[in-house]
Design a protein around this motif. Structure first.
Motif, PDB file in Angstrom:
ATOM      1  N   HIS A 130     -14.909  -1.390 -35.291  1.00 20.89           N
ATOM      2  CA  HIS A 130     -14.579  -0.508 -34.172  1.00 20.89           C
ATOM      3  C   HIS A 130     -13.055  -0.339 -34.178  1.00 20.89           C
TER       4      HIS A 130
ATOM      5  N   ASP B 152     -12.622   1.254 -26.178  1.00 23.65           N
ATOM      6  CA  ASP B 152     -13.487   2.094 -25.350  1.00 23.65           C
ATOM      7  C   ASP B 152     -13.178   1.851 -23.871  1.00 23.65           C
TER       8      ASP B 152
ATOM      9  N   HIS C 211     -17.819   7.665 -21.823  1.00 20.50           N
ATOM     10  CA  HIS C 211     -16.646   6.806 -22.007  1.00 20.50           C
ATOM     11  C   HIS C 211     -15.617   7.527 -22.891  1.00 20.50           C
TER      12      HIS C 211
ATOM     13  N   HIS D 294     -13.279   6.955 -26.236  1.00 20.12           N
ATOM     14  CA  HIS D 294     -12.940   6.148 -27.410  1.00 20.12           C
ATOM     15  C   HIS D 294     -11.519   6.540 -27.823  1.00 20.12           C
TER      16      HIS D 294
ATOM     17  N   ASP E 237     -20.259   3.019 -28.588  1.00 12.31           N
ATOM     18  CA  ASP E 237     -20.291   3.965 -29.717  1.00 12.31           C
ATOM     19  C   ASP E 237     -20.198   3.203 -31.035  1.00 12.31           C
TER      20      ASP E 237
HETATM   21 ZN   LIG Z   1     -15.359   3.289 -29.424  1.00 16.40          ZN
END
Ligand SMILES: [Zn+2]
Length: 321
Positions: free
Chosen positions: A200, A204, A279, A281, A321
């Motif tokens: 990642h 987030d 959300h 990112h 995500d």
């Molecule tokens: Zn993310």
């Protein structure tokens, strides 16, 4: 009536009237004139040796005035030198240290000073005191020229630093006063859609659809389009090697080519692309490498808030995500 002079005559044994005439008269006159000339010369020499003429008095007075002015000029030259040296010290030891620049080398500061040969002696005459002052003035002018160039360089460095500081991504991309919007930190996580462990490369922030998203530094929008994975995403080029990305937006407030300032609203939170919940990112890329955006929030938060934010980000286990 003139007095009659008498002389004793031994031949007649009488005093007889005596009149000056002939060669005796000429001798007397010559003696008188000679003594008068001698006396006049004596008076003249005595006067001229002890008393100045009017022109001399004026010249002497002017000379005193010029010497006083010269002394004032020399004092000002030395004072200017002292003030300039103070500036040079601040330049080397303060300004250049703050701007992370090396001090000017002694070769640059001293180079090119020619001293008395820089001007023609015909212009000022061969007076040692004047030659000395002209030499000092030449050195002062040289040092001043170097310092002017140095300050121009410092000004460019400062503008460059100001631009860099303004461009650097330094704030959170979303209003997060309570620190409770950070959902997932940078690192490896189980992807909620693909169900595999994946890196990642950002942070987030959970927020409801339509929450404003802010540019984290000055820059230029290079991309604002719909991507399969990112959904509606914005790329901002901040210069100095920095780029930021804002993904899964519901809509855009900017378009490619727009120049924006830190804190400008660029879009709104959404759930587009590979996302399972509303959300934002957020990614920071430095010289084409992903870096953890949380490192850039430290200046915007107290140490306690910063530590709390890291703790919150690490405590979440369910990725968005
Ligand atoms: Zn993310």
């Amino acid at each position: 009536m003139s007095k009659v002079k008498y002389r004793y005559n031994p031949r007649t044994c009488k005093y007889e009237p005596w009149y000056l005439r002939g060669k005796a008269l000429q001798d007397q006159l010559a003696i008188f004139i000679g003594l008068s000339v001698l006396l006049a010369c004596g008076f003249y020499l005595t006067f001229t040796s002890n008393f100045d003429s009017l022109d001399e008095q004026l010249l002497k007075r002017e000379n005193i005035t010029l010497r006083t002015q010269w002394q004032i000029l020399e004092d000002r030259i030395h004072k200017s030198f002292s003030e300039l040296n103070g500036l040079i010290e601040k330049d080397d030891k303060n300004y250049r240290v703050i701007l992370d620049s090396d001090p000017l080398s002694p070769e640059i500061r001293q180079g090119g000073v020619g001293g008395s040969e820089k001007f023609s002696l015909n212009e000022i005459g061969n007076f040692p005191a004047l030659v000395y002052d002209y030499t000092i003035l030449e050195k002062l002018k040289h040092n001043l020229d170097i310092e002017v160039q140095s300050f121009e360089e410092l000004n460019e460095l400062l503008n460059d630093r100001i631009h860099m500081w303004a461009s650097r991504p330094a704030i959170q991309p979303i209003n997060n006063n309570q620190l409770d919007r950070l959902h997932m930190s940078y690192g490896s996580r189980m992807h909620p859609i693909f169900k595999v462990m994946m890196d990642h490369n950002g942070l987030d922030f959970s927020a409801s659809r339509g929450t404003p998203v802010y540019a984290t530094g000055d820059g230029k929008v290079t991309t604002a389009h719909l991507s399969d994975s990112y959904g509606n995403v914005i790329y901002i080029d901040h210069g100095h090697g920095y780029e930021t990305r804002y993904a899964h937006l519901s809509s855009f407030a900017v378009k490619p080519g727009d120049k924006i300032k830190r804190g400008h609203i660029i879009g709104y939170v959404g759930n587009t692309g590979n996302s399972v919940s509303s959300h934002l990112h957020y990614e920071v890329i430095y010289k084409n490498q992903h870096v953890n955006p949380i490192n850039f929030f430290q200046r915007d938060l107290s140490n306690k808030e910063y530590e709390r934010l890291i703790e919150i980000g690490n405590s979440q286990s369910k990725a968005l995500d």
